[in-house]
Structure formats: structure tokens, C-alpha cells
Design a protein around this motif. Structure first.
Motif, PDB file in Angstrom:
ATOM      1  N   GLY A  74       0.825  -1.249   0.039  1.00  0.00           N
ATOM      2  CA  GLY A  74      -0.070   0.138   0.200  1.00  0.00           C
ATOM      3  C   GLY A  74       1.025   1.191  -0.105  1.00  0.00           C
ATOM      4  N   TYR A 126      -0.491  11.238   6.814  1.00  0.00           N
ATOM      5  CA  TYR A 126       0.879  12.053   6.614  1.00  0.00           C
ATOM      6  C   TYR A 126       1.072  12.306   8.447  1.00  0.00           C
ATOM      7  N   ALA A 159      -1.291  16.044  -1.518  1.00  0.00           N
ATOM      8  CA  ALA A 159      -2.364  15.048  -2.478  1.00  0.00           C
ATOM      9  C   ALA A 159      -2.867  15.752  -3.676  1.00  0.00           C
TER      10      ALA A 159
HETATM   11  C1  LIG Z   1      -6.355   5.944  -0.003  1.00  0.00           C
HETATM   12  C2  LIG Z   1      -5.017   6.978   0.063  1.00  0.00           C
HETATM   13  C3  LIG Z   1      -3.659   6.473   0.306  1.00  0.00           C
HETATM   14  C4  LIG Z   1      -3.457   5.058   0.769  1.00  0.00           C
HETATM   15  O1  LIG Z   1      -3.517   4.160  -0.124  1.00  0.00           O
HETATM   16  P1  LIG Z   1      -3.016   2.903   0.172  1.00  0.00           P
HETATM   17  O2  LIG Z   1      -2.294   2.279  -1.023  1.00  0.00           O
HETATM   18  O3  LIG Z   1      -4.393   1.802   0.096  1.00  0.00           O
HETATM   19  O4  LIG Z   1      -2.281   2.532   1.556  1.00  0.00           O
HETATM   20  C5  LIG Z   1      -2.689   7.311   0.001  1.00  0.00           C
HETATM   21  N1  LIG Z   1      -2.879   8.713  -0.083  1.00  0.00           N
HETATM   22  C6  LIG Z   1      -4.268   9.211  -0.370  1.00  0.00           C
HETATM   23  C7  LIG Z   1      -4.323  10.594  -0.367  1.00  0.00           C
HETATM   24  C8  LIG Z   1      -5.346   8.261  -0.175  1.00  0.00           C
HETATM   25  O5  LIG Z   1      -6.517   8.762  -0.273  1.00  0.00           O
END
Ligand SMILES: *Cc1c(COP(=O)(O)O)cnc(C)c1O
Length: 358
Positions: free
Chosen positions: A86, A115, A157
Motif C-alpha cells: 500500500g 501523513y 495529495a
Molecule cells: C487512500 C489513500 C492512500 C493510501 O492508499 P493505500 O495504497 O491503500 O495505502 C494514500 N494517499 C491518499 C491521498 C489516499 O486517499
């Protein structure tokens, strides 16, 4: 002896990450793709997994999977990639590697809460710079915070979770330019963002990396994310990665699914079409403010959101209540775009809830 004598105080202060029970509910809380693999591909997956040697450790570098991922996601050849269990694990790897004493991780708020949590796990200082009331980057505040805190690591993000918007590219470029540390653009929602990305910009910078995950694309159960960046950086982060962090079943399943990435992309296109329909329908409802989204979820603001959340749950629909999570999110709910049927159930439940309130 009790935990508070041994556990680090910053861990004692944390609340465990809470995953609500979704049993029996229409699950629109976690940005999952609602569609399964088509039957034929699912059968093929079954036989691939049956033929996998689970008595052996996985390929530690996952080279076969990386080849398929490079092709599926058009990763520029000069970039190296690091795979994580992940993308959450990749955030942790970055923080572990950069957690020199006093080092700061900076992000915006509201954004992805991992974060801040991971900064605390890893002993980094955390700075969250508020977005503007319409969820844009506050450029002056960002530049000021970067000058003051000199962050070793900045997360942005793009699109942002939980707000669903993207930030201004020129402002992001200026942030990348002035940041003394690394900037990681987290593109978890890339599949829904109409091609918006910083991946092709990575080679032009020496402090930019792009992180993505296959979770929102339709493979959340596999736990697989990737970080793309300059070789020299990835080589350091790879030292922190535990051996075999991506299991053999995940490697095999992801390989097969991403060899057919167009199947997942078509599902993403359906979700985007549904998002557009859902926005239109929701905007026609009195008292519901719907924010523009380029992700697979919508941020809504409506009076009494925390009660509406409970009411929706009683009617069988689980969304996410963000009321109380941040001052800018007062009376906000986040709803994942589901199948047309699921979205219909959500809309019916919401209308019924609004009716009981008017
Ligand atoms: C869902 C999400 C992740 C985490 O994703 P995984 O690969 O499932 O751990 C990371 N960053 C953001 C902004 C998310 O919304």
C-alpha cells in the motif's frame, strides 16, 4: 508495569486508526472501486494463484511486476520505482529514512491523515498548513511555513483527499522550487483525474517524487503502492523497505490485473460518469453544497451533517462523516461514488433524511 511506562508518549497520545464496521451496509466510506474483476479474468486469477509457490518467499525486488507496472502506468524509463504494501507503507518508508532529529514533515489540512500519523510514528515533527476556505493552497502561508520549518518532506495529495479538488499547478511548482527537502505528490486518485499528473515532471526536478496506489483503481485488497523518482533517492529508501514487503499473491494478482489495466480503466470511467450524474442530482437538492471533485468521491456540506451521517447509516448506507475532523470541514460528509444502484440507494436515503428534517 503498564504501557505508559514504556511506550513513547507521542504513541500513548494517539488514537488507533478507526475502521468502522460496514457489515450489511452499502459501503461508500473508503473510496473503493465497487466493481469486481470480470468473471473470466477472475477465473484466470484463480488458476494463477493456484499455481503460485506460496511455500517460497516472494521475489524480493518484484522485477516481473515492476515491468508490468511501468507499462500499465507509463512510468518514464529514467525513473526508478519502489513498491510498498500500500502507499501507506511508502509514506512510512519515506518518514523513517528522513527522520533525522528535528526533521519536519509538512502537509496541508485538511488532507490525508496518515501523513500526520506516520510522522508521529516515526518521530518527525509535523506541520499542517491550512488550505483556504475553498480548499485551495494558501500560497503565502505555504511559502512562509516552508521558510520557517525547512521541511525534509512535503506531501501534497493531487487530487486531495477528503476535498476531491486538485491544487493550482503553478503554485505547486513554486512550492517544489522553494522546498529544501523532498516533495511527494500523492496521486492516489489519478485514475479519476482526467490525466492530471506530475509524473512526467519528476525528471525535471531533483526533489520531486510521485506516489500512487492501485487501491482506488480497484485492487484495494492487494495492498500495493509505488513511488517513482530519481534513482539515487529510491536507492536510499529501498534500504528501509523490509525484505518481501509485497507478498507473492499480491505480486501475481497485480501482474495479471495490470496486464489488463484497461479493464480497470473502464471501471474508473464508469465511476467518473456516475460522479458527474451524482453531482447533478445532489446539486438539485436544497441545502446540500457539493464541491467539485476529480476523484472517486464527493465532499458535501449540509446542516446537521453528523446527524445525517447517523440517519444514513440507519437506512443502510455508510459514508464518512468529517464533521469535527477539521474546522474547514464543519458539517461535511464524504461519499464514495459507487455503482449506479448503490448511488441510487444513497440518494434515496439522503432525500428521506432531508425530508425528516424539513
Ligand atoms: C487512500 C489513500 C492512500 C493510501 O492508499 P493505500 O495504497 O491503500 O495505502 C494514500 N494517499 C491518499 C491521498 C489516499 O486517499
Amino acid at each position: 508495569m503498564s504501557p505508559d511506562q514504556l511506550v513513547r508518549p507521542e504513541i500513548l497520545r494517539l488514537n488507533a486508526y478507526h475502521v468502522p464496521d460496514a457489515h450489511g451496509l452499502v459501503k461508500l466510506d473508503a473510496m473503493e472501486n465497487p466493481y469486481r474483476l470480470p468473471t473470466e479474468l477472475a477465473r484466470e486469477l484463480g488458476s494463477v494463484l493456484a499455481g503460485t509457490a506460496i511455500n517460497r518467499y516472494p521475489d524480493p525486488r518484484a522485477d516481473g511486476l515492476k515491468v508490468v507496472m511501468r507499462r500499465a502506468f507509463a512510468i518514464p524509463a529514467q525513473l526508478e520505482i519502489l513498491l510498498g504494501n500500500g502507499s501507506d507503507e511508502l509514506i512510512q518508508i519515506l518518514a523513517l529514512a528522513l527522520a533525522r532529529p528535528g526533521a519536519t514533515l509538512l502537509s496541508v489540512e485538511p488532507s490525508f491523515i496518515m501523513y500526520r500519523l506516520i510522522a508521529e510514528f516515526c518521530g518527525m515533527r509535523y506541520v499542517g498548513v491550512p488550505l483556504t476556505p475553498d480548499f485551495a493552497l494558501d500560497e503565502a502561508a505555504m511559502l512562509e511555513a516552508i521558510a520557517v520549518h525547512k521541511p525534509a518532506l512535503v506531501f501534497l495529495a493531487y487530487p486531495n483527499n477528503p476535498t476531491g479538488n486538485t491544487f493550482d499547478r503553478a503554485v505547486m511548482e513554486r512550492i517544489i522550487h522553494v522546498t529544501p527537502g523532498l516533495v511527494v505528490v500523492d496521486e492516489a486518485y489519478h485514475a479519476f483525474a482526467g490525466g492530471l499528473s506530475f509524473l512526467d515532471d519528476v525528471p525535471r526536478h531533483d526533489n520531486l517524487l510521485v506516489m500512487r496506489t492501485v487501491s482506488k483503481l480497484g485492487l484495494a485488497g492487494l495492498r500495493l503502492g509505488y513511488l517513482a523518482g530519481p534513482r539515487a533517492w529510491i536507492a536510499e529508501f529501498d534500504k528501509v523497505r523490509l525484505p518481501y514487503n509485497v507478498g507473492v499473491l499480491t505480486q501475481q494478482a497485480a501482474r495479471l490485473a495490470l496486464e489488463h489495466v484497461s479493464v480497470l480503466e473502464q471501471q474508473a470511467a464508469c465511476i467518473v460518469a456516475e460522479r458527474v450524474r451524482l453531482v447533478q442530482t445532489l446539486r438539485a437538492l436544497p441545502g446540500v453544497q457539493v464541491y467539485d471533485s476529480v476523484a472517486n468521491f464527493l465532499l458535501l456540506r449540509l446542516a446537521g451533517a453528523a446527524d445525517v451521517f447517523e440517519g444514513l447509516k440507519r437506512r443502510g448506507v455508510l459514508v464518512k462523516s468529517l464533521h469535527g475532523a477539521h474546522p474547514l470541514l464543519t458539517d461535511c460528509l464524504r461519499v464514495t461514488v459507487g455503482t449506479p444502484d448503490e448511488n441510487g440507494l444513497f440518494l434515496d436515503a439522503l432525500k428521506a433524511e432531508l425530508d425528516t428534517r424539513s
